[in-house]
Design a protein around this motif. Structure first.
Motif, PDB file in Angstrom:
ATOM      1  N   ASN A  12      25.412  48.008  33.183  1.00  0.00           N
ATOM      2  CA  ASN A  12      25.749  46.650  34.105  1.00  0.00           C
ATOM      3  C   ASN A  12      27.347  46.981  34.545  1.00  0.00           C
ATOM      4  N   SER A  13      28.065  48.185  34.556  1.00  0.00           N
ATOM      5  CA  SER A  13      29.036  48.384  35.056  1.00  0.00           C
ATOM      6  C   SER A  13      29.017  48.612  36.462  1.00  0.00           C
ATOM      7  N   CYS A  14      30.155  48.118  37.283  1.00  0.00           N
ATOM      8  CA  CYS A  14      30.318  48.202  38.736  1.00  0.00           C
ATOM      9  C   CYS A  14      31.205  49.122  39.079  1.00  0.00           C
ATOM     10  N   GLY A  15      32.079  49.984  38.310  1.00  0.00           N
ATOM     11  CA  GLY A  15      32.826  50.879  38.791  1.00  0.00           C
ATOM     12  C   GLY A  15      34.365  50.549  38.555  1.00  0.00           C
ATOM     13  N   ALA A  16      35.261  51.558  39.297  1.00  0.00           N
ATOM     14  CA  ALA A  16      36.580  51.261  38.796  1.00  0.00           C
ATOM     15  C   ALA A  16      37.243  50.218  39.941  1.00  0.00           C
ATOM     16  N   ASN A  17      36.562  49.930  40.896  1.00  0.00           N
ATOM     17  CA  ASN A  17      37.172  49.093  41.962  1.00  0.00           C
ATOM     18  C   ASN A  17      36.583  47.624  41.660  1.00  0.00           C
ATOM     19  N   CYS A  18      35.962  47.461  40.452  1.00  0.00           N
ATOM     20  CA  CYS A  18      35.280  45.952  40.369  1.00  0.00           C
ATOM     21  C   CYS A  18      36.157  44.916  40.107  1.00  0.00           C
ATOM     22  N   LYS A  19      35.876  43.570  40.753  1.00  0.00           N
ATOM     23  CA  LYS A  19      36.555  42.601  39.890  1.00  0.00           C
ATOM     24  C   LYS A  19      35.755  41.742  39.317  1.00  0.00           C
ATOM     25  N   CYS A  20      34.399  42.024  39.029  1.00  0.00           N
ATOM     26  CA  CYS A  20      33.610  41.413  38.411  1.00  0.00           C
ATOM     27  C   CYS A  20      33.572  39.830  38.489  1.00  0.00           C
ATOM     28  N   GLY A  21      33.737  39.366  39.757  1.00  0.00           N
ATOM     29  CA  GLY A  21      33.709  37.781  39.879  1.00  0.00           C
ATOM     30  C   GLY A  21      34.835  37.108  39.697  1.00  0.00           C
ATOM     31  N   VAL A  22      35.940  37.879  39.345  1.00  0.00           N
ATOM     32  CA  VAL A  22      37.109  37.375  39.311  1.00  0.00           C
ATOM     33  C   VAL A  22      38.092  37.064  40.389  1.00  0.00           C
ATOM     34  N   ASP A  23      38.694  35.889  41.028  1.00  0.00           N
ATOM     35  CA  ASP A  23      39.245  35.566  41.972  1.00  0.00           C
ATOM     36  C   ASP A  23      40.659  35.935  41.872  1.00  0.00           C
ATOM     37  N   PHE A  24      41.372  37.222  42.574  1.00  0.00           N
ATOM     38  CA  PHE A  24      42.606  37.579  42.432  1.00  0.00           C
ATOM     39  C   PHE A  24      43.573  37.122  43.588  1.00  0.00           C
ATOM     40  N   SER A  25      42.899  36.440  44.438  1.00  0.00           N
ATOM     41  CA  SER A  25      43.586  36.078  45.791  1.00  0.00           C
ATOM     42  C   SER A  25      44.783  35.180  45.564  1.00  0.00           C
ATOM     43  N   GLU A  26      44.950  34.136  44.601  1.00  0.00           N
ATOM     44  CA  GLU A  26      46.119  33.454  44.251  1.00  0.00           C
ATOM     45  C   GLU A  26      47.008  34.304  43.503  1.00  0.00           C
ATOM     46  N   LEU A  27      46.741  35.290  42.564  1.00  0.00           N
ATOM     47  CA  LEU A  27      47.522  36.304  42.014  1.00  0.00           C
ATOM     48  C   LEU A  27      48.361  37.003  42.925  1.00  0.00           C
ATOM     49  N   GLU A  28      47.432  37.410  43.874  1.00  0.00           N
ATOM     50  CA  GLU A  28      48.101  38.437  44.984  1.00  0.00           C
ATOM     51  C   GLU A  28      48.934  37.922  45.750  1.00  0.00           C
ATOM     52  N   LYS A  29      48.802  36.599  46.141  1.00  0.00           N
ATOM     53  CA  LYS A  29      49.875  35.833  47.000  1.00  0.00           C
ATOM     54  C   LYS A  29      51.140  35.601  46.419  1.00  0.00           C
ATOM     55  N   ASN A  30      51.049  35.729  45.182  1.00  0.00           N
ATOM     56  CA  ASN A  30      52.339  35.556  44.325  1.00  0.00           C
ATOM     57  C   ASN A  30      53.167  36.656  43.983  1.00  0.00           C
ATOM     58  N   LEU A  31      52.367  37.886  44.075  1.00  0.00           N
ATOM     59  CA  LEU A  31      53.195  38.956  43.791  1.00  0.00           C
ATOM     60  C   LEU A  31      54.301  39.446  44.755  1.00  0.00           C
ATOM     61  N   PRO A  32      55.204  39.907  44.407  1.00  0.00           N
ATOM     62  CA  PRO A  32      56.166  40.368  45.467  1.00  0.00           C
ATOM     63  C   PRO A  32      55.820  41.648  46.302  1.00  0.00           C
ATOM     64  N   ASN A  33      56.044  41.770  47.559  1.00  0.00           N
ATOM     65  CA  ASN A  33      55.624  42.860  48.239  1.00  0.00           C
ATOM     66  C   ASN A  33      56.407  43.852  48.212  1.00  0.00           C
TER      67      ASN A  33
END
Length: 57
Positions: free
Chosen positions: A31-52
Motif C-alpha cells: 500500500n505504499s505510494c513512494g517517496a513523494n506521497c502525501k497520502c491524502g494529507v492537504d499540505f496547501s495551508e502549511l505551505e502558504k505559511n512557510l517562509p520562502n
C-alpha cells in the motif's frame, strides 16, 4: 548421528527465519505510494505559511 541431524535442522530453521525477516524488510510495501506521497494529507495551508527563500535572506 541423530544429534548432527537435529543441529542441522535447527540451523536451517534459524537460517530460514533470519532470511524471512530480511526479506520482509527489503520488499516494497503493497500500500505504499513512494517517496513523494502525501497520502491524502492537504499540505496547501502549511505551505502558504512557510517562509520562502526571499524572506530568509
Amino acid at each position: 548421528m541423530i544429534q548432527q541431524l537435529l543441529v542441522g535442522m535447527f540451523f536451517l530453521v534459524a537460517l530460514w527465519y533470519v532470511g524471512r525477516m530480511v526479506y520482509r524488510q527489503v520488499k516494497p510495501k503493497k500500500n505504499s505510494c513512494g517517496a513523494n506521497c502525501k497520502c491524502g494529507v492537504d499540505f496547501s495551508e502549511l505551505e502558504k505559511n512557510l517562509p520562502n527563500e526571499k524572506t530568509l535572506n
